[in-house]
Design an enzyme around this catalytic site. Structure first.
Site, PDB file in Angstrom:
ATOM      1  N   ARG A 232      35.566  43.232  48.738  1.00  0.00           N
ATOM      2  CA  ARG A 232      36.721  44.038  48.319  1.00  0.00           C
ATOM      3  C   ARG A 232      37.940  43.125  48.361  1.00  0.00           C
ATOM      4  NH1 ARG A 232      33.682  47.026  46.422  1.00  0.00           N
ATOM      5  NH2 ARG A 232      33.339  49.257  46.779  1.00  0.00           N
ATOM      6  N   GLU A 261      43.519  45.183  42.041  1.00  0.00           N
ATOM      7  CA  GLU A 261      42.670  45.315  40.843  1.00  0.00           C
ATOM      8  C   GLU A 261      42.766  46.673  40.174  1.00  0.00           C
ATOM      9  OE1 GLU A 261      38.697  44.600  42.629  1.00  0.00           O
ATOM     10  OE2 GLU A 261      38.208  46.645  42.011  1.00  0.00           O
ATOM     11  N   HIS A 293      35.283  42.592  38.780  1.00  0.00           N
ATOM     12  CA  HIS A 293      34.413  43.525  39.524  1.00  0.00           C
ATOM     13  C   HIS A 293      33.131  43.815  38.739  1.00  0.00           C
ATOM     14  CE1 HIS A 293      34.854  46.438  43.084  1.00  0.00           C
ATOM     15  NE2 HIS A 293      33.563  46.295  42.819  1.00  0.00           N
TER      16      HIS A 293
END
Ligand code: NAI
Length: 330
Positions: A232, A261, A293
């Site tokens: 993360r 993000e 991602h």
């Protein structure tokens, strides 16, 4: 019975429709779930959310008022859901604990090999009929020391691959895994693991791990370290990492996740002016590789996510409970 999906992408529709044998009505909504968009929920028993949906206390309260019973995360991480608030409002929350750990582990390895052997640069060069090798020098991964932070499902898959490469694998986790120890992984304190040639992060984001990579811990790393984060974004203090890259202390950075993000990833912003100066600075380094991602993004993983999410949701709506306890968060 209806389940409303937030942050729905075209591939979500394809995979969830393909595997839906539950009789649930699938309602796909493109916006992220936030306090501003929760009003879109209409007559649904469940909502299905992804990594950047913001399920805070206010959203939980409003979902419960609308009659929602279940929040189903179509991912493993759950740092974006206020579990206490969900509990207080009588909501059940489930996730997909291990859909395809190899997908994420293999992406971390992809980042290591790309940064090291510069295949992305070689590809462009050769297309331009430039066959020079200048600037493409790499190193043998074999024989290097790899530091792994978090040896859960993904970390274990990553350790196995790196052991196969002939690396010495050091690991830090709050619980050492016997199977990994038997396979040759050496559990050591964080400070030792940070000294590896390559450091890869695979633990969940929480109060203890937020900004685990900061100015102080970067200082403990080896000069010339390769840092990989597929976990993360907030695991890393971006400003400190930029300073580490500028000084040369961090020689390579591979990130599939980024602290800010939610304002960038999963959309095409090619026609806009990006206001986030930190991502712009990161993108300007030739030794930084950023993917948006996508570590989870394999056919196998999306299939497993769809099957597990739909089955868990149906079970929770019908019985209020789940057999797979790792999937049930509240
Ligand atoms: P997991 O729950 O199987 O393993 C997490 C491991 O981290 C456990 O062994 C746990 O003991 C350890 N851990 C917890 N707190 C720690 C701490 N303070 N220090 C060191 N270790 C600690 O989780 P899994 O499936 O391996 O996923 C790890 C993370 O990867 C997820 O939380 C998620 O944030 C991220 N992820 C990223 C994806 C992507 O597409 N980029 C996809 C899936 C997960």
């Amino acid at each position: 019975m209806k389940i409303s999906f937030f942050s729905a992408q075209p591939y979500d529709k394809i995979f969830f429709n393909r595997y839906n044998q539950t009789g649930l009505e699938l309602d796909f909504k493109e916006p992220q779930l936030t306090e501003e968009t929760v009003g879109l929920v209409d007559n649904a028993e469940a909502v299905c959310v992804f990594v950047n949906d913001k399920v805070n206390a206010s959203v939980c309260k409003q979902l419960a008022e609308k009659g929602v019973k279940v929040i189903a995360l179509r991912c493993a991480g759950f740092n974006n859901v206020d579990l206490e608030a969900a509990k207080l409002n009588g909501l059940r929350v489930c996730r997909v604990p291990a859909y395809s750990p190899e997908a994420v582990a293999e992406h971390a390895v992809t980042m290591i090999l790309t940064l090291n052997r510069k295949t992305h640069k070689a590809y462009n060069r050769v297309r331009e009929q430039n066959f020079s090798l200048d600037g493409l020098l790499g190193f043998n991964v074999h024989g290097k020391t790899v530091g792994v932070i978090g040896t859960g499902n993904i970390g274990k898959a990553f350790c196995r691959i790196m052991l196969g490469f002939g690396c010495r694998v050091l690991a830090f986790d709050i619980i050492a895994n016997k199977e990994m120890e038997a396979a040759g992984v050496e559990y050591q304190p964080l400070i030792e693991v940070l000294k590896a040639d390559i450091v890869s992060i695979h633990c969940p984001l929480n109060e203890q791990t937020k900004h685990l990579v900061n100015a102080e811990t970067i200082g403990m790393m080896k000069k010339g370290v390769m840092l990989i984060n597929t976990s993360r974004g907030a695991m890393i203090d971006t400003r400190a990492v930029i300073d580490g890259l500028k000084s040369g202390h961090i020689a390579y950075l591979g990130i599939d996740v980024y602290e800010q993000e939610e304002h960038l990833f999963f959309r095409d912003l090619s026609g806009t002016v990006i206001q986030d100066d930190e991502i712009q600075r990161l993108m300007s380094f030739s030794n930084v590789l950023i993917t948006a991602h996508q570590a989870f993004f394999t056919d196998e993983a999306l299939s497993q996510i769809a099957v597990t999410t739909l089955n868990n949701t149906l079970q929770l709506i019908k019985s209020g409970n789940l057999t797979g306890q790792a999937a049930l968060l509240v």
